[in-house]
Scaffold this active site. Structure first.
Site, PDB file in Angstrom:
ATOM      1  CE  LYS A   1      -3.309  -1.055  -0.700  1.00 46.63           C
ATOM      2  NZ  LYS A   1      -3.564  -1.717  -2.024  1.00 46.63           N
TER       3      LYS A   1
ATOM      4  CG  HIS B   1       4.356  -6.118  -1.120  1.00 48.96           C
ATOM      5  ND1 HIS B   1       4.631  -4.833  -1.510  1.00 48.96           N
ATOM      6  CD2 HIS B   1       3.109  -6.394  -1.588  1.00 48.96           C
ATOM      7  CE1 HIS B   1       3.596  -4.354  -2.188  1.00 48.96           C
ATOM      8  NE2 HIS B   1       2.663  -5.279  -2.257  1.00 48.96           N
TER       9      HIS B   1
ATOM     10  NE  ARG C   1      -0.290   6.301   1.024  1.00 48.84           N
ATOM     11  CZ  ARG C   1      -1.438   5.870   0.514  1.00 48.84           C
ATOM     12  NH1 ARG C   1      -1.582   4.581   0.199  1.00 48.84           N
ATOM     13  NH2 ARG C   1      -2.449   6.696   0.317  1.00 48.84           N
TER      14      ARG C   1
ATOM     15  CE1 TYR D   1       0.426   6.731  -2.801  1.00 47.64           C
ATOM     16  CE2 TYR D   1       0.104   8.767  -1.562  1.00 47.64           C
ATOM     17  CZ  TYR D   1      -0.389   7.790  -2.400  1.00 47.64           C
ATOM     18  OH  TYR D   1      -1.692   7.867  -2.837  1.00 47.64           O
TER      19      TYR D   1
ATOM     20  CB  SER E   1      -2.633  11.591 -12.962  1.00 48.35           C
ATOM     21  OG  SER E   1      -3.609  11.168 -13.890  1.00 48.35           O
TER      22      SER E   1
ATOM     23  NE  ARG F   1      -8.444   3.313   0.097  1.00 44.81           N
ATOM     24  CZ  ARG F   1      -8.663   4.325   0.930  1.00 44.81           C
ATOM     25  NH1 ARG F   1      -9.876   4.610   1.321  1.00 44.81           N
ATOM     26  NH2 ARG F   1      -7.662   5.056   1.390  1.00 44.81           N
ATOM     27  CE  LYS F   2     -11.350   9.451   0.058  1.00 40.21           C
ATOM     28  NZ  LYS F   2     -11.757   9.531   1.462  1.00 40.21           N
ATOM     29  N   GLY F   3      -6.098   7.394  -3.432  1.00 40.48           N
ATOM     30  CA  GLY F   3      -4.833   7.989  -3.883  1.00 40.48           C
ATOM     31  C   GLY F   3      -4.535   9.345  -3.287  1.00 40.48           C
TER      32      GLY F   3
HETATM   33  P1  A3P Z   1      -5.271   4.310  -1.232  1.00 39.99           P
HETATM   34  O1  A3P Z   1      -5.827   2.996  -0.789  1.00 39.99           O
HETATM   35  O2  A3P Z   1      -4.969   5.224  -0.087  1.00 39.99           O
HETATM   36  O3  A3P Z   1      -6.096   4.965  -2.266  1.00 39.99           O
HETATM   37  P2  A3P Z   1       0.037  -0.370  -3.722  1.00 39.99           P
HETATM   38  O4  A3P Z   1       0.150  -0.221  -5.187  1.00 39.99           O
HETATM   39  O5  A3P Z   1       1.378  -0.460  -3.058  1.00 39.99           O
HETATM   40  O6  A3P Z   1      -0.882  -1.477  -3.362  1.00 39.99           O
HETATM   41  O7  A3P Z   1      -0.573   0.970  -3.137  1.00 39.99           O
HETATM   42  C1  A3P Z   1      -1.918   1.286  -3.384  1.00 39.99           C
HETATM   43  C2  A3P Z   1      -2.153   2.713  -2.929  1.00 39.99           C
HETATM   44  O8  A3P Z   1      -1.512   3.612  -3.851  1.00 39.99           O
HETATM   45  C3  A3P Z   1      -3.628   3.066  -2.941  1.00 39.99           C
HETATM   46  O9  A3P Z   1      -3.826   4.001  -1.886  1.00 39.99           O
HETATM   47  C4  A3P Z   1      -3.763   3.687  -4.324  1.00 39.99           C
HETATM   48  O10 A3P Z   1      -4.902   4.483  -4.499  1.00 39.99           O
HETATM   49  C5  A3P Z   1      -2.500   4.503  -4.380  1.00 39.99           C
HETATM   50  N1  A3P Z   1      -2.175   4.893  -5.758  1.00 39.99           N
HETATM   51  C6  A3P Z   1      -2.149   4.117  -6.857  1.00 39.99           C
HETATM   52  N2  A3P Z   1      -1.877   4.853  -7.939  1.00 39.99           N
HETATM   53  C7  A3P Z   1      -1.753   6.117  -7.535  1.00 39.99           C
HETATM   54  C8  A3P Z   1      -1.495   7.354  -8.189  1.00 39.99           C
HETATM   55  N3  A3P Z   1      -1.328   7.413  -9.499  1.00 39.99           N
HETATM   56  N4  A3P Z   1      -1.443   8.479  -7.437  1.00 39.99           N
HETATM   57  C9  A3P Z   1      -1.616   8.422  -6.112  1.00 39.99           C
HETATM   58  N5  A3P Z   1      -1.881   7.290  -5.430  1.00 39.99           N
HETATM   59  C10 A3P Z   1      -1.940   6.150  -6.127  1.00 39.99           C
END
Ligand code: A3P
Length: 298
Positions: A63, A113, A135, A202, A237, A261-263
């Site tokens: 994450k 991971h 992050r 992040y 983005s 999800r939210k980013g």
């Molecule tokens: P959230 O759950 O807070 O939205 P991973 O790829 O390591 O599993 O991490 C996933 C997290 O990175 C998620 O966080 C996801 O939304 C976020 N993420 C993925 N792409 C992104 C982007 N382009 N910009 C910002 N956040 C991003």
């Protein structure tokens, strides 16, 4: 040796039965998806996995933005801003069928991971370029809760965020403790000064993607134009990647948007109570004491 004995099962589920069972491997907690033996076999296979000199590997606790960074690095290596047809799981050391990464043409962008000691033995000897992304742990906990909660058939977790947080702060979640993971990689960097190593955050990538993309390009030795870095930042983005994920990816796409999800930075404020926040600060300060790591929380 620890890995050759039948390992002890550590049942860390809470009184509601939520949570996971673990065993220890090299002193690290590993969740038991099938059996410890199967997990140990998987780790041995990763450790024996043949690296190529021009591989790049992204290491991240779950994450922390692994998918996002994988797309960026993949585009930088391709020299364009087109989406790869596969998602990063094709090159993820530690996933079932990770050997498929052998079929990928060079240059590969691997990701994992896993802790440092569980990665391929030749990582240091081959001086594989390693990018480590972190992050802030509060957003990680929220993102991770939504991940395990959204993928119940895989993670078998049906508790609340509060129940999850208790486990997260004690490191009793898949992947183990966040602070332990971060410290493991900091130690690996210190112990192996010849390993080319780039640390990213992040929150910085979010605040200034173009600058960070340039830093990555320089680190992996790709000479790229400012224009391409801007195009990659735009293509990667959150909004565009989320769409691309379901429209472009051939497999492992995420139609329920658990990954995309939210980013955002600071979503934790919508989840964490004042009391939980105080406990969070306390645990993180204690567990990361002396590391010098400063997270951005908003
Ligand atoms: P959230 O759950 O807070 O939205 P991973 O790829 O390591 O599993 O991490 C996933 C997290 O990175 C998620 O966080 C996801 O939304 C976020 N993420 C993925 N792409 C992104 C982007 N382009 N910009 C910002 N956040 C991003």
């Amino acid at each position: 040796m620890e890995s050759q004995q039948t390992p002890e099962i550590l049942d860390y589920r809470n009184e509601n039965g939520q949570g996971w069972s673990f065993y220890k491997h090299n002193g690290l907690l590993r969740t038991i998806r099938t059996t410890p033996e199967a997990d140990m076999e998987m780790i041995r296979n990763v450790q024996k996995f043949e690296l190529r000199d021009d591989d790049v590997i992204i290491a991240a606790y779950p994450k922390c933005g692994t998918h996002w960074l994988w797309e960026i690095v993949t585009m930088l290596r391709a020299g364009n801003s087109e989406y790869h047809k596969k998602s990063k799981e094709i090159a993820m050391l530690g996933m079932p069928k990770f050997e498929r990464a052998n079929e990928l043409p060079s240059p590969r962008v691997l990701n994992s991971h896993l802790h440092f000691c569980h990665l391929p033995e030749k990582l240091v000897e081959k001086r594989i370029k390693t990018i480590f992304i972190m992050r802030n742990p509060k957003d990680v906990s929220v993102s991770y809760f939504n991940h395990v909660n959204g993928l119940k058939e895989i993670f078998h977790f049906d508790g609340t965020y509060s129940e999850y947080l208790d486990l997260f702060l004690e490191g009793k979640v898949p992947g183990g403790g966040y602070a332990d993971y971060v410290k493991d990689w900091q130690q690996a960097k210190q112990d192996n000064p010849d390993l080319p190593f780039l640390t990213l955050f992040y929150e910085n990538l979010k605040k200034d993607p173009v600058k960070n993309i340039k830093t990555v390009a320089e680190f992996i030795g790709e000479s790229v134009t400012d224009e391409l870095c801007e195009q990659i930042a735009e293509a990667c983005s959150f909004k565009k990647l989320k769409v691309a994920d379901t429209e472009v990816k051939e497999e492992m796409a995420d139609p329920t948007h658990i990954i995309y999800r939210k980013g955002e930075v600071g979503d934790w404020k919508n989840w964490i109570t004042v009391a939980q926040n105080e406990r969070f600060d306390d645990v993180i300060d204690r567990n990361l004491e002396g590391t010098g790591i400063v997270f951005t929380y908003e």
